[in-house]
Scaffold this motif. Structure first.
Motif, PDB file in Angstrom:
ATOM      1  N   ASP A 232      -2.868   3.709  -9.317  1.00  0.00           N
ATOM      2  CA  ASP A 232      -3.794   3.685  -8.189  1.00  0.00           C
ATOM      3  C   ASP A 232      -3.064   4.031  -6.903  1.00  0.00           C
ATOM      4  O   ASP A 232      -2.041   3.429  -6.564  1.00  0.00           O
ATOM      5  N   SER A 233      -3.579   5.014  -6.215  1.00  0.00           N
ATOM      6  CA  SER A 233      -2.978   5.450  -4.954  1.00  0.00           C
ATOM      7  C   SER A 233      -4.098   5.686  -3.956  1.00  0.00           C
ATOM      8  O   SER A 233      -5.211   5.199  -4.123  1.00  0.00           O
ATOM      9  N   ALA A 234      -3.810   6.445  -2.897  1.00  0.00           N
ATOM     10  CA  ALA A 234      -4.800   6.635  -1.833  1.00  0.00           C
ATOM     11  C   ALA A 234      -6.122   7.173  -2.367  1.00  0.00           C
ATOM     12  O   ALA A 234      -7.200   6.768  -1.911  1.00  0.00           O
ATOM     13  N   TYR A 235      -6.045   8.064  -3.332  1.00  0.00           N
ATOM     14  CA  TYR A 235      -7.273   8.673  -3.881  1.00  0.00           C
ATOM     15  C   TYR A 235      -8.184   7.613  -4.491  1.00  0.00           C
ATOM     16  O   TYR A 235      -9.371   7.523  -4.163  1.00  0.00           O
ATOM     17  N   GLU A 236      -7.621   6.800  -5.380  1.00  0.00           N
ATOM     18  CA  GLU A 236      -8.431   5.784  -6.055  1.00  0.00           C
ATOM     19  C   GLU A 236      -8.864   4.683  -5.090  1.00  0.00           C
ATOM     20  O   GLU A 236     -10.019   4.233  -5.114  1.00  0.00           O
ATOM     21  N   ILE A 237      -7.935   4.249  -4.217  1.00  0.00           N
ATOM     22  CA  ILE A 237      -8.248   3.155  -3.285  1.00  0.00           C
ATOM     23  C   ILE A 237      -9.337   3.576  -2.307  1.00  0.00           C
ATOM     24  O   ILE A 237     -10.279   2.822  -2.033  1.00  0.00           O
ATOM     25  N   LEU A 238      -9.226   4.792  -1.782  1.00  0.00           N
ATOM     26  CA  LEU A 238     -10.248   5.267  -0.843  1.00  0.00           C
ATOM     27  C   LEU A 238     -11.586   5.530  -1.535  1.00  0.00           C
ATOM     28  O   LEU A 238     -12.643   5.325  -0.940  1.00  0.00           O
TER      29      LEU A 238
ATOM     30  N   THR B 217       6.844  12.744  -4.488  1.00  0.00           N
ATOM     31  CA  THR B 217       5.575  12.287  -3.934  1.00  0.00           C
ATOM     32  C   THR B 217       5.397  12.817  -2.510  1.00  0.00           C
ATOM     33  O   THR B 217       6.368  13.162  -1.832  1.00  0.00           O
ATOM     34  N   ILE B 218       4.156  12.864  -2.071  1.00  0.00           N
ATOM     35  CA  ILE B 218       3.857  13.267  -0.698  1.00  0.00           C
ATOM     36  C   ILE B 218       4.550  12.329   0.291  1.00  0.00           C
ATOM     37  O   ILE B 218       5.086  12.759   1.312  1.00  0.00           O
ATOM     38  N   SER B 219       4.544  11.031  -0.021  1.00  0.00           N
ATOM     39  CA  SER B 219       5.172  10.047   0.876  1.00  0.00           C
ATOM     40  C   SER B 219       6.648  10.341   1.085  1.00  0.00           C
ATOM     41  O   SER B 219       7.186  10.161   2.179  1.00  0.00           O
TER      42      SER B 219
ATOM     43  N   ASP C  72      -0.019   1.768   7.266  1.00  0.00           N
ATOM     44  CA  ASP C  72      -0.589   0.529   7.788  1.00  0.00           C
ATOM     45  C   ASP C  72      -1.571  -0.122   6.819  1.00  0.00           C
ATOM     46  O   ASP C  72      -1.720  -1.346   6.805  1.00  0.00           O
ATOM     47  N   HIS C  73      -2.237   0.703   6.018  1.00  0.00           N
ATOM     48  CA  HIS C  73      -3.278   0.173   5.126  1.00  0.00           C
ATOM     49  C   HIS C  73      -2.850   0.199   3.651  1.00  0.00           C
ATOM     50  O   HIS C  73      -3.681   0.076   2.758  1.00  0.00           O
ATOM     51  N   LYS C  74      -1.521   0.379   3.446  1.00  0.00           N
ATOM     52  CA  LYS C  74      -0.947   0.331   2.091  1.00  0.00           C
ATOM     53  C   LYS C  74      -1.679   1.272   1.135  1.00  0.00           C
ATOM     54  O   LYS C  74      -2.115   0.883   0.048  1.00  0.00           O
ATOM     55  N   LEU C  75      -1.776   2.518   1.556  1.00  0.00           N
ATOM     56  CA  LEU C  75      -2.389   3.563   0.741  1.00  0.00           C
ATOM     57  C   LEU C  75      -1.283   4.523   0.293  1.00  0.00           C
ATOM     58  O   LEU C  75      -0.828   5.358   1.079  1.00  0.00           O
ATOM     59  N   PRO C  76      -0.802   4.415  -0.937  1.00  0.00           N
ATOM     60  CA  PRO C  76       0.278   5.301  -1.393  1.00  0.00           C
ATOM     61  C   PRO C  76      -0.170   6.760  -1.441  1.00  0.00           C
ATOM     62  O   PRO C  76      -1.201   7.080  -2.034  1.00  0.00           O
ATOM     63  N   LEU C  77       0.606   7.635  -0.789  1.00  0.00           N
ATOM     64  CA  LEU C  77       0.358   9.079  -0.862  1.00  0.00           C
ATOM     65  C   LEU C  77       1.296   9.656  -1.915  1.00  0.00           C
ATOM     66  O   LEU C  77       2.478   9.884  -1.648  1.00  0.00           O
ATOM     67  N   LEU C  78       0.775   9.881  -3.099  1.00  0.00           N
ATOM     68  CA  LEU C  78       1.618  10.323  -4.205  1.00  0.00           C
ATOM     69  C   LEU C  78       1.469  11.809  -4.510  1.00  0.00           C
ATOM     70  O   LEU C  78       2.452  12.507  -4.706  1.00  0.00           O
TER      71      LEU C  78
END
Length: 503
Positions: A439-445, A134-136, A166-172
């Protein structure tokens, strides 16, 4: 004592070991093999890394295959980078040949045909156990170095990671990172600027172009879930043999950026995960990187520095790294200086440049009273090599032109049906080849942007309704003379009242 006997004693004494070792072959003098003058590598020095070099067709891959087989027999897991696609034969026993028997008779070793436990891995569209990350897991520093970003751009990447943490956005995967970059310069610009400072759209555009470059080389297949666990590289079979993991990379030669990205992430993950081992009797894992020049091709100074650091540090984790390439000059000098074992197959002198490269290669080896290194390097036959290793005390062994032993496994690739059966029987295949897209940063954003857009639409509708109401009010005043007079009168009274007070 004649020269041959003195040479025999010289080799036996120089390669004497107290602990366990790998036998590579037998030493040669004046072009002839000295039987039982075994050239060996102590297992405890294999974490000092090494180089296998030589011109095309001189036997580098077979030397790699021999080492992988012997390590597996000693219970040491191996990871092979198979660029040319000719290492899958390790899974089947050698068919044998008269020339193999003659070679081993000259060496003084019996030949035994064997097959070895094999796992087929892939980071591309080729079939095999899928390796992903993952990116993270890369983190901002490593990702910035891989992308060869400027200091300002690297700072923006760090802000992106901080915001996501900080905003719990997974970078996958890459689409997550691209979406956050877009959000940082568009919908979320004010929010991020308030919390973390201003982000330049020009810088994010430059970063995005670097991401697209990785994406075009197949990064969309590599970045994502499920992440490969490096502990699965250090397994043994039911007989105690180390499992040989072969990473198929035949379609990766024109994608050096992806290959460098993968290798650096893998080495960093191994270093971060494996416990400190220090000096032990044998390594935890040995990694062979075939066509090693691809790692360094187009690599930035920052990336080369990162690789050099990991090569230095990973030894304490019990990991041995072997670079396989045509010429030692393909490996940066700072990395080459870290390699304690060298297996140098023949080099060919067709041009003045070739002759100069041979002289430079000869300087990597200790002086020897038995060899003219420059000359012998061009005269070595197929399956013959100069060998220099570190003994158990960490000192260089005598230089030995060596007749290398033959592989015990098949010196050819598996058939399509054999390869399919091998992959179908892998338990790791079913563990890692199911694609997970949670669901990760893409979907959440996207949801956040959608809500922002909906809110903006509501506000816009309210403003539009207000504008419509005001317009209707003005129109009705013009159309109704009574209201117009009253309004005017009120306005006049107001003015007159002020004036009256003034008067």
């Amino acid at each position: 004592m004649d020269r041959k006997e003195a040479f025999f004693n010289h080799i036996i004494e120089g390669y004497q070991t107290k602990g366990d070792s790998l036998v590579l072959g037998s030493a040669m003098l004046d072009g002839k093999t000295i039987k039982d003058a075994f050239v060996k590598i102590p297992l405890k020095t294999l974490n000092r890394h090494g180089l296998i070099a030589g011109a095309t067709g001189t036997g580098k891959t077979k030397s790699l295959q021999v080492m992988a087989e012997n390590l597996s027999e000693k219970g040491i897991p191996v990871l092979l980078m198979d660029i040319k696609g000719d290492l899958s034969g390790l899974a089947q026993a050698s068919e044998g040949h008269q020339k193999i028997d003659e070679r081993h008779a000259a060496i003084g070793l019996p030949f035994e045909a064997k097959k070895f436990p094999l796992e087929i891995l892939s980071i591309s569209e080729q079939n095999g156990v899928r390796l992903r990350a993952t990116i993270s897991e890369f983190g901002p520093v490593l990702l910035s170095r891989i992308l060869d970003l400027s200091e300002t751009q690297s700072g923006i990447v760090s802000i992106i990671f901080k915001y996501c943490d900080d905003h719990k956005l997974p970078l996958l995967d890459l689409k997550d990172f691209k979406k956050v970059l877009q959000f940082a310069t568009e919908e979320g610009k004010d929010e991020i600027q308030t919390e973390y400072g201003r982000i330049s759209s020009a810088s994010t555009g430059a970063i995005l172009r670097k991401i697209v470059e990785i994406d075009q080389q197949g990064g969309d297949l590599f970045f994502g879930e499920r992440s490969f666990e490096v502990k699965d590289l250090v397994r043994k079979d039911e007989n105690g043999n180390g499992i040989i993991s072969v990473l198929r990379l035949t379609d990766i030669q024109d994608k050096p950026k992806l290959f460098s990205t993968f290798m650096l992430q893998l080495l960093a993950e191994v270093y971060a995960t494996f416990p400190e081992q220090g000096d032990s009797d044998k390594p935890e894992l040995v990694i062979f990187i075939d066509e090693a020049h691809l790692i360094f091709k187009e690599a930035s100074k920052a990336l080369l520095s990162q690789i050099e650091s990991i090569v230095k540090l990973i030894r304490s984790k019990g990991i041995g790294l072997f670079f396989v390439t045509q010429n030692p000059k393909d490996v940066p000098e700072d990395v080459l200086a870290q390699l304690g074992l060298k297996i140098q197959h023949a080099l060919r002198a067709f041009t003045a440049k070739d002759r100069k490269a041979i002289k430079l290669a000869a300087e990597n080896y200790p002086d020897s009273e038995y060899y003219d290194v420059d000359e012998t390097l061009t005269q070595l036959g197929i399956g013959e090599a100069f060998v220099s290793v570190l003994n158990e005390k960490g000192r260089p062994t005598p230089l030995a032109a060596t007749l290398m032993r033959a592989p015990m496994s098949r010196m050819d690739v598996l058939t399509k049906s054999e390869l399919k059966q091998l992959i179908d029987n892998s338990r790791l295949y079913y563990k890692y080849n199911d694609v997970i897209d949670r669901d990760s940063a893409y979907e959440i954003l996207n949801e956040k942007i959608e809500k922002i857009n909906e809110q903006e639409e509501v506000e816009e509708r309210k403003k539009e309704a207000s504008r419509t109401k005001n317009t209707a009010s003005r129109r009705s005043t013009r159309m109704n003379p009574v209201i117009k007079v009253v309004t005017s009168a009120t306005f006049i009274r107001g003015v007159l009242g002020i004036l009256k007070r003034v008067l």
